[in-house]
Design a protein around this motif. Structure first.
Motif, mmCIF file in Angstrom:
data_model
loop_
_atom_site.group_PDB
_atom_site.id
_atom_site.type_symbol
_atom_site.label_atom_id
_atom_site.label_comp_id
_atom_site.label_asym_id
_atom_site.label_seq_id
_atom_site.Cartn_x
_atom_site.Cartn_y
_atom_site.Cartn_z
ATOM 1 N N THR A 292 0.841 -1.204 0.000
ATOM 2 C CA THR A 292 0.000 0.000 0.000
ATOM 3 C C THR A 292 0.870 1.245 0.000
ATOM 4 O OG1 THR A 292 -1.837 -1.094 1.145
ATOM 5 C CG2 THR A 292 -1.746 1.310 1.262
ATOM 6 N N VAL A 293 1.875 1.254 0.874
ATOM 7 C CA VAL A 293 2.786 2.398 0.935
ATOM 8 C C VAL A 293 3.549 2.546 -0.377
ATOM 9 C CG1 VAL A 293 4.835 3.344 2.070
ATOM 10 C CG2 VAL A 293 3.008 2.305 3.439
ATOM 11 N N LEU A 294 4.046 1.430 -0.907
ATOM 12 C CA LEU A 294 4.804 1.479 -2.170
ATOM 13 C C LEU A 294 3.929 1.975 -3.309
ATOM 14 C CD1 LEU A 294 6.895 -1.834 -2.033
ATOM 15 C CD2 LEU A 294 7.546 0.468 -1.305
ATOM 16 N N GLY A 295 2.669 1.535 -3.337
ATOM 17 C CA GLY A 295 1.755 1.982 -4.386
ATOM 18 C C GLY A 295 1.469 3.467 -4.302
ATOM 19 N N LEU A 296 1.307 3.990 -3.085
ATOM 20 C CA LEU A 296 1.047 5.423 -2.908
ATOM 21 C C LEU A 296 2.262 6.257 -3.296
ATOM 22 C CD1 LEU A 296 -0.932 5.356 0.466
ATOM 23 C CD2 LEU A 296 -1.857 5.721 -1.836
ATOM 24 N N VAL A 297 3.453 5.773 -2.919
ATOM 25 C CA VAL A 297 4.677 6.463 -3.344
ATOM 26 C C VAL A 297 4.773 6.448 -4.869
ATOM 27 C CG1 VAL A 297 7.205 6.419 -3.295
ATOM 28 C CG2 VAL A 297 5.904 5.975 -1.210
ATOM 29 N N GLY A 298 4.405 5.320 -5.480
ATOM 30 C CA GLY A 298 4.415 5.224 -6.934
ATOM 31 C C GLY A 298 3.460 6.213 -7.587
ATOM 32 N N LEU A 299 2.288 6.407 -6.975
ATOM 33 C CA LEU A 299 1.349 7.405 -7.501
ATOM 34 C C LEU A 299 1.966 8.792 -7.482
ATOM 35 C CD1 LEU A 299 -2.097 6.346 -5.975
ATOM 36 C CD2 LEU A 299 -1.454 6.315 -8.391
ATOM 37 N N LEU A 300 2.676 9.116 -6.395
ATOM 38 C CA LEU A 300 3.344 10.415 -6.308
ATOM 39 C C LEU A 300 4.401 10.568 -7.390
ATOM 40 C CD1 LEU A 300 3.880 13.084 -4.836
ATOM 41 C CD2 LEU A 300 5.432 11.842 -3.309
ATOM 42 N N VAL A 301 5.179 9.508 -7.625
ATOM 43 C CA VAL A 301 6.210 9.552 -8.663
ATOM 44 C C VAL A 301 5.580 9.790 -10.035
ATOM 45 C CG1 VAL A 301 7.948 8.176 -9.890
ATOM 46 C CG2 VAL A 301 7.850 8.114 -7.392
ATOM 47 N N VAL A 302 4.461 9.112 -10.312
ATOM 48 C CA VAL A 302 3.765 9.276 -11.597
ATOM 49 C C VAL A 302 3.250 10.706 -11.754
ATOM 50 C CG1 VAL A 302 1.701 8.606 -12.888
ATOM 51 C CG2 VAL A 302 3.154 6.852 -11.874
ATOM 52 N N VAL A 303 2.652 11.241 -10.694
ATOM 53 C CA VAL A 303 2.137 12.612 -10.747
ATOM 54 C C VAL A 303 3.261 13.594 -11.036
ATOM 55 C CG1 VAL A 303 1.148 14.463 -9.347
ATOM 56 C CG2 VAL A 303 0.116 12.190 -9.291
ATOM 57 N N LEU A 304 4.386 13.456 -10.319
ATOM 58 C CA LEU A 304 5.502 14.379 -10.514
ATOM 59 C C LEU A 304 6.130 14.225 -11.894
ATOM 60 C CD1 LEU A 304 7.223 14.140 -7.005
ATOM 61 C CD2 LEU A 304 5.926 16.068 -7.920
ATOM 62 N N TRP A 305 6.137 12.998 -12.423
ATOM 63 C CA TRP A 305 6.744 12.740 -13.731
ATOM 64 C C TRP A 305 5.850 13.258 -14.860
ATOM 65 C CZ3 TRP A 305 9.298 7.360 -15.052
ATOM 66 C CH2 TRP A 305 9.793 7.387 -16.371
ATOM 67 N N PHE A 306 4.586 12.903 -14.830
ATOM 68 C CA PHE A 306 3.727 13.139 -15.982
ATOM 69 C C PHE A 306 2.765 14.314 -15.836
ATOM 70 C CE2 PHE A 306 4.803 8.594 -16.109
ATOM 71 C CZ PHE A 306 5.333 8.502 -17.388
ATOM 72 N N LEU A 307 2.513 14.773 -14.629
ATOM 73 C CA LEU A 307 1.469 15.782 -14.437
ATOM 74 C C LEU A 307 1.998 17.097 -13.885
ATOM 75 C CD1 LEU A 307 -1.361 13.507 -12.947
ATOM 76 C CD2 LEU A 307 -0.974 14.149 -15.328
ATOM 77 N N THR A 308 3.308 17.314 -13.937
ATOM 78 C CA THR A 308 3.879 18.589 -13.525
ATOM 79 C C THR A 308 4.829 19.082 -14.615
ATOM 80 O OG1 THR A 308 5.900 17.792 -12.429
ATOM 81 C CG2 THR A 308 3.848 17.722 -11.145
ATOM 82 N N PHE A 309 5.296 20.306 -14.440
ATOM 83 C CA PHE A 309 6.205 20.913 -15.416
ATOM 84 C C PHE A 309 7.654 20.920 -14.930
ATOM 85 C CE2 PHE A 309 2.010 22.732 -16.177
ATOM 86 C CZ PHE A 309 1.881 22.539 -17.543
ATOM 87 N N HIS A 310 7.930 20.175 -13.869
ATOM 88 C CA HIS A 310 9.308 20.074 -13.380
ATOM 89 C C HIS A 310 10.131 19.208 -14.336
ATOM 90 C CE1 HIS A 310 8.502 21.918 -9.472
ATOM 91 N NE2 HIS A 310 7.403 21.188 -9.409
ATOM 92 N N SER A 311 11.241 19.735 -14.805
ATOM 93 C CA SER A 311 12.103 18.935 -15.687
ATOM 94 C C SER A 311 12.888 17.905 -14.898
ATOM 95 C CB SER A 311 13.061 19.858 -16.447
ATOM 96 O OG SER A 311 13.898 20.572 -15.543
ATOM 97 N N GLN A 312 13.084 18.146 -13.592
ATOM 98 C CA GLN A 312 13.927 17.263 -12.796
ATOM 99 C C GLN A 312 13.190 16.018 -12.300
ATOM 100 O OE1 GLN A 312 13.497 20.608 -11.816
ATOM 101 N NE2 GLN A 312 15.211 21.326 -13.043
#
Length: 399
Positions: A290-310
């Motif tokens: 559950t924790v790993l899945g939630l962290v994964g959701l955060l990674v996906v959001v930051l990767w695909f749904l933000t404008f941060h290049s990093q």
């Protein structure tokens, strides 16, 4: 504060600022470098420009590192990189009060500029400080309070400014540069390593290093001015404005290294007893994935749904994967499903791939994640080979 008052206040501020520059002929321009603070937005330090009217005594600081905490949807905008930073103008006394209060060291480098260069610096800042120009889209590595200062002087001085970089400077990646500041703050360090992707493992050039105020300060110290007479150092003199005793940043027992290893030991123990007693103890796995899945959701959001290049190409996704939440559902079902065993093998391969990516240097993960990767490999192996067998054993025991 109503809109009319705001307009009057802004009008007064800029008239006051421009008149300060318009009436004087002698100025002193200097770079202020402030040591890191304790908050995540201040942990890398700060740069600002100080301009003193030596005839009237007026003393202003131009600060590219300000933003509005009260902006609508502040957290969302900050996360998405749609929050605008701004160039603000304040008196030196008001600027230095904050650093005095938080006991952060401040150093000053007075610059050796000729009158024409000084006037161009002032003109540049005047234009940038206008309401229609003061906002900019902040980027931690490429457009921040330090790089804005650098870009200003490069624009005004052009080829007359020579950075005189060290030929044998130590090579460092962007991640290694960040680690220099967050290493004493292991939870910040872990959070940054989880949020930022493999792009920050690239080597930073000497110019790239200037996104950090300390490196910008060192670059100014080495820089020279050419072409308007004899070559001379950019920095005429330097002094320490505020200096405090070094703060004790001793480590706490509550740190990710200890916590992660304790978690790993718990899973090793329950795996051993689970094998001996033919029990899965999936409650622990439900919590883990559950924790790993939630962290994964955060990674996906930051990767695909933000404008941060990093935050792009973040291979933490190999072990912290959103579909692990689906595995949680499968583990909670009374009857064993075929797809669960297949997914366990998939999760095992993904965790192994993360280790390979780390070894090959394609992305550097936070060291505290070593025990978590071991736990994922251990539990996916254990569940893959025993899930159906132990589930049936449990059902037979219940009957």
């Amino acid at each position: 504060m109503n809109s009319t008052f705001k307009k009057l206040f802004l009008t007064y501020t800029f008239i006051y600022t421009f008149s300060f520059f318009a009436q004087a002929e002698t100025y002193q321009v200097s770079l202020l470098t402030c040591d890191p603070g304790d908050e995540i937005y201040s942990v890398f330090g700060h740069s600002a420009i100080r301009i003193i009217n030596q005839e009237t005594g007026q003393d202003l600081v131009f600060n590219y590192g300000t933003f509005d905490f009260n902006a609508p949807y502040f957290v969302v905008k900050f996360t998405q990189r749609t929050l605008d930073y701004m160039l603000s103008v304040t008196t030196f006394d008001r600027f230095i009060y904050e650093y005095q209060y938080f006991q952060r060291n401040v150093r000053e480098q007075v610059l050796d500029l000729n009158p024409d260069q000084t006037q161009e610096i002032i003109k540049f800042l005047q234009i940038n400080a206008l309401p229609e120009n003061k906002l900019y889209r902040y980027d931690f590595f490429y457009d921040n309070c330090a790089t804005r200062v650098r870009d200003l002087f490069e624009t005004v001085l052009g080829n007359q400014l020579q950075w005189n970089d060290q030929p044998n400077a130590e090579e460092k990646s962007f991640r290694e540069l960040i680690d220099e500041y967050v290493y004493p703050l292991p939870w910040y360090d872990l959070g940054i390593d989880l949020a930022l992707g493999s792009v920050i493992d690239a080597q930073a050039s000497e110019r790239h290093k200037q996104f950090l105020p300390d490196y910008m300060e060192a670059a100014f110290q080495r820089a020279i001015i050419e072409g308007d007479g004899p070559s001379r150092p950019l920095v005429l003199s330097q002094r320490t404005i505020l200096e405090f005793p070094e703060r004790n940043t001793g480590g706490s027992l509550f740190n990710p290294y200890l916590i992660m290893w304790l978690i790993a030991i718990v899973f090793m123990v329950i795996t051993y007893f689970g094998y001996k007693r033919k029990r899965l103890y999936v409650g622990f796995d439900v919590a883990l994935f559950t924790v790993l899945g939630l962290v994964g959701l955060l990674v996906v959001v930051l990767w695909f749904l933000t404008f941060h290049s990093q935050t792009k190409w973040n291979w933490n996704l190999l072990w912290a994967f959103p579909l692990h939440l689906g595995l949680v559902y499968g583990l909670l079902k009374k009857e064993a499903s075929v797809w669960v065993r297949k997914y366990l093998m998939f999760a095992l391969i993904m965790a192994d791939a993360a280790v390979i990516f780390w070894i090959l240097g394609w992305q550097s993960f936070h060291p505290s994640l070593i025990p978590i990767l071991l736990v994922i490999i251990l539990r996916t192996n254990f569940l893959y080979y025993n899930f159906e067998k132990f589930k049936k054993h449990k059902l037979n025991m219940e009957k």
